[in-house]
Write a protein that holds these residues in place. Sequence first.
Motif, short mmCIF file in Angstrom:
data_model
loop_
_atom_site.label_atom_id
_atom_site.label_comp_id
_atom_site.label_asym_id
_atom_site.label_seq_id
_atom_site.Cartn_x
_atom_site.Cartn_y
_atom_site.Cartn_z
N VAL A 1 33.37 36.05 38.25
CA VAL A 1 34.37 36.54 39.06
C VAL A 1 35.36 37.42 38.02
O VAL A 1 35.37 37.18 36.90
CB VAL A 1 35.40 35.62 39.75
CG1 VAL A 1 34.33 35.05 40.94
CG2 VAL A 1 35.84 34.49 38.97
N VAL A 2 36.09 38.32 38.48
CA VAL A 2 37.18 38.86 37.72
C VAL A 2 38.39 38.03 37.59
O VAL A 2 38.97 37.59 38.48
CB VAL A 2 37.64 40.48 38.38
CG1 VAL A 2 38.55 41.09 37.58
CG2 VAL A 2 36.06 41.20 38.54
N THR A 3 38.79 38.05 36.37
CA THR A 3 40.00 37.18 36.19
C THR A 3 41.10 37.85 35.57
O THR A 3 41.99 37.26 35.26
CB THR A 3 39.55 35.85 35.33
OG1 THR A 3 38.97 36.30 33.91
CG2 THR A 3 38.54 34.81 35.99
N TRP B 1 34.35 41.18 28.88
CA TRP B 1 34.86 42.30 29.18
C TRP B 1 34.06 43.45 29.38
O TRP B 1 33.04 43.81 28.65
CB TRP B 1 35.88 42.82 28.07
CG TRP B 1 37.19 41.94 27.93
CD1 TRP B 1 37.36 40.69 27.12
CD2 TRP B 1 38.25 41.99 28.88
NE1 TRP B 1 38.74 40.35 27.26
CE2 TRP B 1 39.23 41.14 28.40
CE3 TRP B 1 38.66 42.92 29.79
CZ2 TRP B 1 40.51 41.08 28.98
CZ3 TRP B 1 39.89 42.75 30.36
CH2 TRP B 1 40.95 41.74 30.15
N GLU B 2 34.29 44.28 30.61
CA GLU B 2 33.32 45.33 30.89
C GLU B 2 34.18 46.66 31.36
O GLU B 2 35.17 46.63 31.81
CB GLU B 2 32.35 44.85 32.15
CG GLU B 2 31.82 43.66 31.88
CD GLU B 2 30.84 43.55 33.14
OE1 GLU B 2 31.21 43.91 34.35
OE2 GLU B 2 30.20 42.28 33.17
N LEU C 1 37.57 41.64 33.04
CA LEU C 1 37.11 40.58 32.50
C LEU C 1 36.50 39.58 33.55
O LEU C 1 37.25 39.43 34.45
CB LEU C 1 38.41 39.70 31.73
CG LEU C 1 38.15 38.26 30.89
CD1 LEU C 1 36.94 38.67 30.00
CD2 LEU C 1 39.13 37.80 30.75
N ARG C 2 35.28 39.34 33.13
CA ARG C 2 34.69 38.69 34.18
C ARG C 2 34.26 37.18 33.62
O ARG C 2 33.74 37.06 32.39
CB ARG C 2 33.30 39.25 34.81
CG ARG C 2 33.62 40.51 35.57
CD ARG C 2 32.30 40.77 36.56
NE ARG C 2 31.09 41.00 35.81
CZ ARG C 2 29.99 41.06 36.28
NH1 ARG C 2 29.98 40.78 37.53
NH2 ARG C 2 28.95 41.27 35.76
N ALA D 1 41.43 33.59 39.46
CA ALA D 1 40.74 35.12 39.90
C ALA D 1 41.40 36.16 40.47
O ALA D 1 42.73 35.99 41.18
CB ALA D 1 39.49 34.70 40.70
N VAL D 2 41.06 37.24 40.19
CA VAL D 2 41.66 38.46 40.75
C VAL D 2 41.30 38.65 42.22
O VAL D 2 40.07 38.72 42.42
CB VAL D 2 41.41 39.78 39.99
CG1 VAL D 2 42.01 40.93 41.06
CG2 VAL D 2 42.02 39.93 38.76
N THR D 3 42.08 38.49 43.13
CA THR D 3 41.71 38.56 44.57
C THR D 3 41.95 39.66 45.25
O THR D 3 41.35 40.07 46.32
CB THR D 3 42.26 37.54 45.18
OG1 THR D 3 43.79 37.58 45.21
CG2 THR D 3 41.92 35.96 44.87
N GLU D 4 42.91 40.60 44.88
CA GLU D 4 43.15 42.04 45.43
C GLU D 4 43.46 42.95 44.49
O GLU D 4 44.23 42.62 43.31
CB GLU D 4 44.13 41.98 46.65
CG GLU D 4 44.01 41.43 47.58
CD GLU D 4 45.04 41.35 48.58
OE1 GLU D 4 45.31 42.43 49.18
OE2 GLU D 4 45.50 40.17 49.38
N VAL D 5 43.46 44.09 44.63
CA VAL D 5 43.62 45.26 43.81
C VAL D 5 44.24 46.42 44.74
O VAL D 5 43.60 46.87 45.72
CB VAL D 5 42.52 45.66 42.84
CG1 VAL D 5 42.94 47.06 42.05
CG2 VAL D 5 41.86 44.81 41.98
N ASP D 6 45.22 46.95 44.13
CA ASP D 6 45.79 48.15 44.71
C ASP D 6 46.08 49.17 43.71
O ASP D 6 45.96 49.09 42.49
CB ASP D 6 47.25 47.69 45.78
CG ASP D 6 47.42 48.72 46.92
OD1 ASP D 6 46.84 49.82 47.01
OD2 ASP D 6 48.51 48.31 47.49
#
Length: 494
Positions: free
Chosen positions: A36-38, A55-56, A65-66, A76-81
């Motif tokens: 998951v993305v952290t 890191w990708e 970073l996964r 974990a990252v749950t949302e991106v805007d």
Amino acid sequence: MWHRIEKELHLYTAQQSAWLYVALANEEELGTEDLVVTDIRVGEPPPNSSSDHLWESRPGGIWVLRSKFSGKIGQAVTEVDVLFGVDAVDPRPQWKLTPSPLQLHAQPKVPIARLSVLRGRAKPRPDAREVLRVNKDGEFKILQISDTHMVTGVGVCKDAIDAHGNHLPESEADPLTVNFIGEVLDAEKPDLVVFTGDQLHHDIPDSQSALFKVVAPIIERSIPFAAVFGNHDSEGTHALPRTAQMSILQNLPFSLCESGPEQVDGIGNFYLQILAPAPSRLPLSTLYFLDSHGQIPSLIHNPDYEPIKQSQINWFENASQAQRSARHKDNNNNRFHLSLAFLHIPPPEFRDRHLNIRNGHRREPTECPSFNSHFYDALVKGGISALGCGHDHVNDFCALLPQQTQQDGDKTPQPGPWLCYGGGSGFGGYCSYGRKRYHRRTRVWQLDTNTGSLKTWKRVEYVMGRVDELLLVESGAVIDSPGEEDNDRRCAVS
């Protein structure tokens, strides 16, 4: 499952388009071996990866970073805007803007795109309604902010002046507006902020970025706020509709905004009650908010606007009557109850030739609907003490109609309500008429529920104290305060 964030990263300025896609997973379906993305960064490459995290690189200078899912969703990252502009802010709790913009090679004048990232679950928004209470002295202060005209990016101010009235060169608009709002908030420390429309300029490419900027100073200071829409807020090809903007506002901290009943025309017809000090549930004041819609094509008047609709008038009459009945049932008729209403576009009574301006100035003709739906008569019957509007930026007067002209055929004169402009506060909107420029301003309303009084004054650029303070209501009754009367009564009469 891939999800596209519905924001064109070039803001519709380039021949090609660019969108951000995010892969979503169901938390219940994740195992300890799933990645998951952290973390997300933009710009320079981050530190090297290791065996337990990777890191990708992604387009636009994005690095993700996964790591293996630890079972703790908070990591974990749950949302991106995506938000736009060097002045972008994100007032949502737990959301963090990346300091560096996406690398899109856009035109220099296009506002930069920045990622905003949420980790974990967003905490439930606290209900701010409980804080709408008078203080121990029975007082409550409202700051009315009108016509901020925020844009995507910093915008341009073309008609600012200094303290002495000298013309200033063009400058960035929105940072000036945010600074002015902050100064007024710190000086007045209101209990509630009311935005009376045109929070946004017309034809802007990202409404959310602009909305966040205007409410951020209020949220930072933990002040409850409410808002009505103006004619420009949802105007333009890429502007968010009122329903979407209201959804954004409703989910912000300290927001008291409501969409209102679906069967009533417009978005944002609602009322709020101000209660006695805790633990009492006694309402001492009611504030009504209505959508005044927008501009319409017309052969009668140009520009012309939709009037307050009959469904809105019916809603208001029913709501105000229900409040009066509740007070009567609870034997609270002996207590003063002050009611105010707020909308953006003034009703036709603001341009009535018989209007008595008791304070402030008419510096431009009133722009309002050519058709009078007689919402003013409903305000009179509903016992409203004052109506606060925006729309005409350089008008800032408070006025009364002569009692004998208020209701045709009514032999019993009824007082009020006061008709007051807020004045334009935004540096991205006009603040001039003809060749004359004026300072930006806001309006303050102070209720004293112990004495049944209502006062108002303005906060104006460069002025340290109150401007044009006026007593509007005393012992619960509208009074005709002979303030510094304005002699310039030019009206746009159709």
